[in-house]
Design a protein around this motif. Structure first.
Motif, PDB file in Angstrom:
ATOM      1  N   PHE A 122       0.826  -1.202   0.000  1.00  0.00           N
ATOM      2  CA  PHE A 122       0.000   0.000   0.000  1.00  0.00           C
ATOM      3  C   PHE A 122       0.866   1.261   0.000  1.00  0.00           C
ATOM      4  CE2 PHE A 122      -2.567   3.129   2.537  1.00  0.00           C
ATOM      5  CZ  PHE A 122      -3.453   3.438   1.518  1.00  0.00           C
ATOM      6  N   HIS A 123       1.882   1.281   0.882  1.00  0.00           N
ATOM      7  CA  HIS A 123       2.781   2.434   0.932  1.00  0.00           C
ATOM      8  C   HIS A 123       3.583   2.568  -0.360  1.00  0.00           C
ATOM      9  CE1 HIS A 123       2.826   2.542   5.638  1.00  0.00           C
ATOM     10  NE2 HIS A 123       1.691   2.985   5.106  1.00  0.00           N
ATOM     11  N   ARG A 124       3.985   1.455  -0.925  1.00  0.00           N
ATOM     12  CA  ARG A 124       4.745   1.505  -2.173  1.00  0.00           C
ATOM     13  C   ARG A 124       3.898   2.092  -3.308  1.00  0.00           C
ATOM     14  NH1 ARG A 124       9.037  -0.324  -4.967  1.00  0.00           N
ATOM     15  NH2 ARG A 124       8.672  -1.012  -7.120  1.00  0.00           N
ATOM     16  N   THR A 125       2.631   1.732  -3.342  1.00  0.00           N
ATOM     17  CA  THR A 125       1.749   2.280  -4.375  1.00  0.00           C
ATOM     18  C   THR A 125       1.622   3.796  -4.226  1.00  0.00           C
ATOM     19  OG1 THR A 125       0.495   0.218  -4.501  1.00  0.00           O
ATOM     20  CG2 THR A 125      -0.566   2.204  -5.348  1.00  0.00           C
ATOM     21  N   ILE A 126       1.447   4.248  -2.999  1.00  0.00           N
ATOM     22  CA  ILE A 126       1.298   5.685  -2.770  1.00  0.00           C
ATOM     23  C   ILE A 126       2.571   6.432  -3.148  1.00  0.00           C
ATOM     24  CG2 ILE A 126       0.999   7.453  -0.991  1.00  0.00           C
ATOM     25  CD1 ILE A 126      -0.836   5.541   0.482  1.00  0.00           C
ATOM     26  N   VAL A 127       3.723   5.929  -2.673  1.00  0.00           N
ATOM     27  CA  VAL A 127       4.977   6.659  -2.856  1.00  0.00           C
ATOM     28  C   VAL A 127       5.483   6.525  -4.284  1.00  0.00           C
ATOM     29  CG1 VAL A 127       7.398   6.804  -2.138  1.00  0.00           C
ATOM     30  CG2 VAL A 127       5.603   6.473  -0.432  1.00  0.00           C
ATOM     31  N   VAL A 128       5.636   5.311  -4.764  1.00  0.00           N
ATOM     32  CA  VAL A 128       6.303   5.084  -6.048  1.00  0.00           C
ATOM     33  C   VAL A 128       5.378   5.353  -7.225  1.00  0.00           C
ATOM     34  CG1 VAL A 128       7.511   3.375  -7.460  1.00  0.00           C
ATOM     35  CG2 VAL A 128       7.854   3.411  -4.986  1.00  0.00           C
TER      36      VAL A 128
END
Length: 375
Positions: A88-94
């Motif tokens: 989830f965090h990777r989708t938001i950031v990257v």
């Protein structure tokens, strides 16, 4: 007795030992290696300021990854970038935030580069693509595409913006040409063309439907928030080509700053070099406008700010690009901070507000200088 490029007498015995370094003036050095003399000018202050500004831009870009509708910590951002965070965090950031942060750095650098080119060519601090009217041409093309032709897709808008900016640049160049293109004439003609296009834009918007008018108005505010990887990749490739062209044309720009006669003496074809530099400057503004809309005043402020920070007589391309990147990333972070307590604000509105204050100060300073009053 002869002299080397530093102006220091060189006669008698010639050293063949270790390289020697001589200080010519603060921040510059001239070197001689194994008896073969050559000069290389190192701007220590300019290099240091450029590195600090570039580091500031990258740092602010990383900081911007924390902010948004879903707040993240610095640890969450670093984990997502290194691949150890949650999906989830990777989708938001990257996937969502990283292309926007990267666009802030690259687009700011392009605007600073374009401003440096135009201010050097026109020899006027008001010489920038947004003042001359190229942004207005891009905006007019988008207005026609959306309101008249009904093409409101991203690539239709981007293509119309690119064509409009280049077409306006060609028109301004032709109207300003009179045995060559002089800087002051180019600025005056550009301001007139910009005013004419502004009236066309206002007329078309007043005749449009509310939804279409809001689409055009939002694009005209200048926002990088809608940049995605699919739109960022082509922009980054074109930006790399522009950077390569800028590196190849930088020597010609430095010679043109000495004046046309000196440039001809040094072997520069003045008019072809000036035309190539104009195309380069227009390409920087057209690319940014096509991808994010018109972002005003960064191209105007960045070269002058970098010149004062580096204490150099002219606006260097690299230092102006670093300054532009720092300015736009700062505006991006500020817009995200404002959105936390109020509502999202496009970076174009922030740069216009801050740049307008700078423009007022610049006009007051120039008027005082004209009438002999110390600024």
């Amino acid at each position: 007795m002869s002299t080397d490029n530093s102006g220091t007498p060189s006669g008698g015995s010639r050293s063949t030992g270790a390289p020697a370094t001589g200080r010519v003036e603060f921040g510059y050095a001239v070197r001689s290696v194994r008896g073969r003399r050559f000069s290389a000018r190192f701007g220590v202050r300019r290099a240091a300021v450029t590195a600090i500004l570039a580091g500031t831009a990258l740092t602010l870009a990383l900081v911007s990854l924390r902010f948004g509708e879903y707040a993240l910590t610095t640890g969450d951002v670093l984990a997502a970038l290194t691949g150890s965070g949650t999906e989830f965090h990777r989708t938001i950031v990257v996937e969502w935030r990283l292309p926007v942060a990267l666009a802030a750095v690259v687009f700011g650098a392009l605007l600073g580069l374009g401003g440096a080119v135009f201010q050097s060519l026109t020899r006027n601090p008001l010489g920038s693509p947004d003042v001359i009217g190229f942004d207005a041409g891009s905006y007019t093309a988008v207005v026609v595409s959306v309101l008249v032709l009904g093409n409101a897709g991203y690539w239709s808008v981007a293509g119309a913006s690119l064509v409009g900016g280049l077409g306006t640049a060609f028109l301004v160049y032709v109207l300003a040409y009179r045995r060559g293109v002089q800087g002051f004439r180019l600025i005056i003609v550009g301001i007139g063309v910009s005013a004419l296009l502004g009236s066309v834009n206002a007329y078309l918007i007043t005749r449009a439907d509310l939804g279409d008018a809001m689409t055009v108005g939002f694009w005209g505010a200048g926002s990088i928030a809608r940049v995605t990887w699919s739109s960022a990749f082509p922009s980054l490739l074109i930006a790399a080509v522009i950077a390569l062209a800028a590196a190849l044309l930088a020597p010609a720009l430095r010679r043109l700053e000495l004046g046309d006669d000196a440039a001809v003496t040094l072997g520069t074809a003045v008019q072809p070099a000036r035309l190539a530099l104009l195309v380069l400057g227009v390409a920087t503004a057209a690319l940014v406008t096509a991808a994010a809309g018109p972002i005003g005043f960064v191209a105007l402020v960045a070269p002058q700010l970098s010149r004062r920070l580096t204490r150099s007589p002219g606006a260097g391309m690299l230092s102006a690009a670093a300054t532009g990147a720092a300015l736009l990333t700062s505006a991006h972070v500020l817009s995200l901070l404002i959105a936390r307590s109020y509502r999202p604000v496009p970076v174009g509105l922030l740069t216009v507000c801050l740049g307008g204050l700078y423009l007022i100060r610049l006009l007051v300073r120039e008027s005082r200088r004209q009438y002999g009053v110390r600024p």
